[in-house]
Write a protein that holds these residues in place. Structure first.
Motif, mmCIF file in Angstrom:
data_model
loop_
_atom_site.group_PDB
_atom_site.id
_atom_site.type_symbol
_atom_site.label_atom_id
_atom_site.label_comp_id
_atom_site.label_asym_id
_atom_site.label_seq_id
_atom_site.Cartn_x
_atom_site.Cartn_y
_atom_site.Cartn_z
ATOM 1 N N ASP A 94 -20.045 31.785 -4.626
ATOM 2 C CA ASP A 94 -19.457 30.967 -5.690
ATOM 3 C C ASP A 94 -19.456 31.785 -6.983
ATOM 4 O OD1 ASP A 94 -19.339 28.842 -3.927
ATOM 5 O OD2 ASP A 94 -20.852 27.620 -4.953
ATOM 6 N N ASP A 114 -14.926 29.261 -5.356
ATOM 7 C CA ASP A 114 -15.727 29.361 -4.132
ATOM 8 C C ASP A 114 -14.995 30.313 -3.189
ATOM 9 O OD1 ASP A 114 -16.893 28.971 -1.645
ATOM 10 O OD2 ASP A 114 -16.797 26.783 -1.705
ATOM 11 N N ASP A 158 -17.825 22.874 -2.898
ATOM 12 C CA ASP A 158 -18.044 21.924 -1.807
ATOM 13 C C ASP A 158 -19.473 21.962 -1.279
ATOM 14 O OD1 ASP A 158 -17.772 24.420 -0.579
ATOM 15 O OD2 ASP A 158 -16.924 23.568 1.253
ATOM 16 N N GLY A 159 -20.255 22.936 -1.708
ATOM 17 C CA GLY A 159 -21.679 22.954 -1.378
ATOM 18 C C GLY A 159 -22.415 21.780 -2.002
ATOM 19 N N ASP A 195 -24.480 25.208 2.147
ATOM 20 C CA ASP A 195 -23.509 26.138 1.573
ATOM 21 C C ASP A 195 -23.979 26.512 0.168
ATOM 22 O OD1 ASP A 195 -21.206 27.609 1.189
ATOM 23 O OD2 ASP A 195 -19.853 25.875 1.101
ATOM 24 N N ASN A 196 -23.363 27.533 -0.390
ATOM 25 C CA ASN A 196 -23.592 27.848 -1.796
ATOM 26 C C ASN A 196 -23.189 26.631 -2.620
ATOM 27 O OD1 ASN A 196 -21.909 31.021 -1.247
ATOM 28 N ND2 ASN A 196 -24.028 30.494 -0.797
HETATM 29 MG MG MG Z 1 -18.301 26.451 -0.299
#
Ligand code: MG
Length: 265
Positions: free
Chosen positions: A22, A37, A195-196, A234-235
């Motif tokens: 990110d 991202d 979206d993390g 996720d990040n």
């Molecule tokens: Mg992501």
């Protein structure tokens, strides 16, 4: 109405990934904030997301925009240029083939207006009077299924294909961003996030974190904590911007900053 913006950024690698791909941008003087991202093997995602925010900063870091029309076309042009640069590198460097990134950028204008430019599934939200509103539409396969009524909101969030993008910056020579006009009022809190955050954390919990936190710093930190509590798949990056109700000592700072990893942030 003179606006006063207070902002904070929190980013974290999460609990599963070993790199943070990110990137984020915060330029209070230019009233410009963004999250990106990246995706692609061999750390190419990190290159793509950083190229996106750096190109936006290069194009827009100067004086704040005056009118919405020129600001909109400036923002759109900057995103197209970012996509062109990413695609050019992806074609030229074999390890970076196919790299791309989301980008969601917010620019505040005078007079209660703001502009959002958006590609991919990073999101923008606005908290107003305690209610959270999503300001962007994901460019994902799952969102398309949702629009056709084939799956439910709840099903969409947990869908195995939830991360499949229908639009990403850099994967083609020219990718058109969505440009959205939004309005701001004193007291509003804006959130840009990857979206993390929105994968593992329900919107109700995002709203509560924004509502209950006394300042952007604690809100951003709480959002990252919630994502990691939800498994940290996720990040995760959260850029929180509060439109102050009255002039504060934060008006002159913090200093412009940009980052591509937890270490830099
Ligand atoms: Mg992501």
């Amino acid at each position: 109405m003179e606006m006063q913006l207070a902002h904070a950024v929190a980013t974290d690698v999460g609990r599963v990934r070993d790199q943070n791909e990110d990137a984020w941008l915060a330029v209070p003087a230019g009233r410009l904030f963004a999250v990106a991202d990246g995706m692609g093997g061999h750390a190419a995602g990190e290159v793509a997301s950083r190229l996106a925010v750096e190109t936006l900063a290069d194009a827009l870091e100067g004086a704040p925009p005056v009118d919405p029309d020129s600001a909109g076309s400036e923002l759109g042009r900057a995103v197209l240029e970012a996509g062109r640069r990413i695609h050019e590198q992806a074609e030229r460097v074999p390890e970076r083939r196919g790299m791309g990134t989301t980008v969601t950028a917010l620019r505040f204008l005078e007079g209660g207006q703001a502009l959002l430019v958006h590609v991919g599934d990073s999101r923008a939200y606005r908290l107003r009077d305690g209610g959270l509103r999503r300001l962007t539409r994901d460019h994902t396969w799952v969102q398309e299924q949702l629009d056709r009524g084939l799956i439910s909101e709840a099903g969409a969030r947990r869908h195995p294909a939830s991360s499949v993008l229908t639009r990403a910056l850099g994967t083609e020579p020219r990718v058109e961003p969505d440009l959205v006009e939004v309005d701001w009022r004193p007291g509003d809190v804006f959130l840009l996030c990857s979206d993390g955050l929105t994968g593992p954390v329900e919107e109700g919990d995002i709203a509560r974190a924004l509502r209950d936190s006394p300042d952007p710093e604690s809100a951003a930190a709480e959002l990252v904590r919630l994502a990691n509590q939800g498994g940290g798949p996720d990040n995760v990056t959260a850029v929180v911007v509060r439109v102050a109700t009255e002039p504060t000592s934060e008006a002159a700072g913090p200093r412009p900053a940009r980052g591509g990893s937890a270490a830099q942030a």
